[in-house]
Design an enzyme around this catalytic site. Structure first.
Site, PDB file in Angstrom:
ATOM      1  N   GLU A 263      53.288  19.009  29.787  1.00  0.00           N
ATOM      2  CA  GLU A 263      54.035  17.839  29.499  1.00  0.00           C
ATOM      3  C   GLU A 263      54.323  17.324  27.893  1.00  0.00           C
ATOM      4  OE1 GLU A 263      50.689  16.984  32.744  1.00  0.00           O
ATOM      5  OE2 GLU A 263      51.251  18.649  31.113  1.00  0.00           O
TER       6      GLU A 263
ATOM      7  N   LEU B   3      31.127  48.599  48.032  1.00  0.00           N
ATOM      8  CA  LEU B   3      31.398  47.097  47.412  1.00  0.00           C
ATOM      9  C   LEU B   3      32.318  46.296  48.182  1.00  0.00           C
ATOM     10  CD1 LEU B   3      30.960  45.067  45.551  1.00  0.00           C
ATOM     11  CD2 LEU B   3      32.377  46.201  43.640  1.00  0.00           C
TER      12      LEU B   3
ATOM     13  N   ARG C  40      46.463  43.078  38.104  1.00  0.00           N
ATOM     14  CA  ARG C  40      45.505  42.864  37.135  1.00  0.00           C
ATOM     15  C   ARG C  40      45.905  41.881  35.869  1.00  0.00           C
ATOM     16  NH1 ARG C  40      43.948  49.214  35.394  1.00  0.00           N
ATOM     17  NH2 ARG C  40      43.033  49.822  37.294  1.00  0.00           N
TER      18      ARG C  40
ATOM     19  N   ALA D 210      40.453  58.455  50.644  1.00  0.00           N
ATOM     20  CA  ALA D 210      40.164  59.602  49.796  1.00  0.00           C
ATOM     21  C   ALA D 210      39.770  60.636  50.812  1.00  0.00           C
ATOM     22  CB  ALA D 210      39.120  59.378  48.645  1.00  0.00           C
TER      23      ALA D 210
END
Length: 374
Positions: free
Chosen positions: A55, A309, A186, A164
């Site tokens: 603003e 995880l 990221r 993998a």
């Protein structure tokens, strides 16, 4: 009832707000347009914490704003923080009407900005392009409401759902375009988090390898490692570049006391060390970790981790968004899985997701998914 010009002006304010995508955090990304009638006389956006808000920039660009309308993507603030209140600046400039997209759930604002404006005779309207504005600041809004950041989990897999080979080789499943896209995710995040397993196997830097965005300097990315027993090597590449590394461990117990004391001494000066509560498996409590990051003003958390995880976050219903890269190749049944999840008794118990967006990046496909609302 909003006019077509109102919508166009707010859409422009959202474009301006997006310029702070990688630089404004921990503050929200905010844009502002000042218009007299249907003529835009000033524009502004918030670039970086501690600098003027959107603003103020728009009012300076307008010069004279008496009787004008201000279109703001977030409710103007009403408190003295790092900068003076924007509501007061709008009132002092003689703004006659303020249209904002979404209310600010910050307890120090939370409707107070709108109230102050109305008390001084300013016409206030809200809700214009609210969904788009909320999407731009999903992390800030969630942190203000829950104390936790918006959690994005990045995963890359083959067509048969493998991340993998059985020997751990995954460089690279995806192509150059997909890996560059990861850098942009990221860059917009306040922190990137992984587990100790990824650190020991891949030795990542977890930094942002992009040029600075135009108009502002990107804040340093906080790199967070979940490391229950402080096994992070002192020579890890994480420590070879500037920026804070936060190692989250559990409180030592019995025979771990001496080990943790040695490891803390070895890592002193290289990382910030925090001991948190442990979960039932003696790992760092994910809820405690997210609460700590919320306290540290992390709006968006980017998670790049292995299947354990990732699976724990999914099983705990702690994931707000999945960013899934799919490579057009097959790795076979011996390959490593996408996420380790507890056994399910019924198909209806499996996590369901809504595909928000899909995009081809080179030869790969990127999917953005969010949990199916219950």
């Amino acid at each position: 009832m909003f006019s077509d010009f109102d919508r166009d002006a707010m859409a422009r304010a959202l474009e301006l707000a997006a310029r702070g995508l990688e630089t404004a955090h921990p503050n929200p990304r905010v844009g502002c347009v000042i218009a007299r009638g249907e003529h835009i006389v000033g524009e502004g956006w918030h670039a970086r914490v501690g600098e003027p808000h959107a603003e103020v920039h728009a009012l300076r660009a307008a010069g004279t704003a008496a009787g004008a309308t201000a279109y703001v993507t977030l409710e103007p603030c009403s408190h003295h923080g790092r900068t003076p209140p924007c509501a007061e600046a709008l009132i002092a400039a003689g703004i006659a009407r303020v249209v904002f997209a979404v209310a600010d759930p910050n307890p120090r604002v939370n409707g107070e900005g709108a109230r102050v404006l109305r008390e001084h005779g300013v016409q206030v309207e809200s809700g214009l392009l609210a969904e788009e504005a909320a999407e731009l600041n999903a992390g800030f809004l969630k942190r203000m409401r829950t104390g936790r950041p918006w959690v994005r989990v990045k995963l890359a897999m083959s067509l048969d759902g493998r991340t993998a080979l059985s020997n751990g080789d995954s460089h690279w499943i995806t192509g150059t375009a997909a890996r560059e896209d990861v850098q942009h995710w990221r860059a917009r995040s306040g922190a990137v988090m992984t587990g100790i397993g990824t650190v020991l196997v891949d030795d990542p830097r977890l930094d942002v390898r992009l040029a600075e965005p135009p108009g502002a300097v990107r804040p340093e990315l906080l790199r967070v490692i979940l490391d229950s027993r402080l096994r992070t090597p002192a020579a890890a590449r994480l420590f070879s570049i500037p920026g804070e590394v936060l190692l989250l461990s559990t409180h030592p117990r019995g025979e771990d006391d001496e080990h943790c004391a040695r490891r803390r001494a070895a890592l002193a000066g290289r990382a910030t060390l925090e001991a948190l509560a442990a979960d039932a498996q003696a790992h760092v409590s994910l809820e405690a970790a997210l609460a700590l990051l919320g306290h540290r003003e992390i709006n968006e958390l980017w998670v790049e981790a292995g299947p354990r995880l990732a699976g724990a976050l999914l099983a705990g219903r702690l994931v707000d968004e999945l960013i899934l890269y799919v490579a057009p190749r097959l790795l076979g049944p011996q390959g490593r899985p996408l996420a380790e999840l507890p056994a399910l008794g019924q198909l209806q118990d499996s996590p369901w997701f809504v595909i928000m967006d899909s995009r081809q990046l080179g030869t790969d496909l990127r999917l953005r998914l969010r949990p199916q609302p219950h």
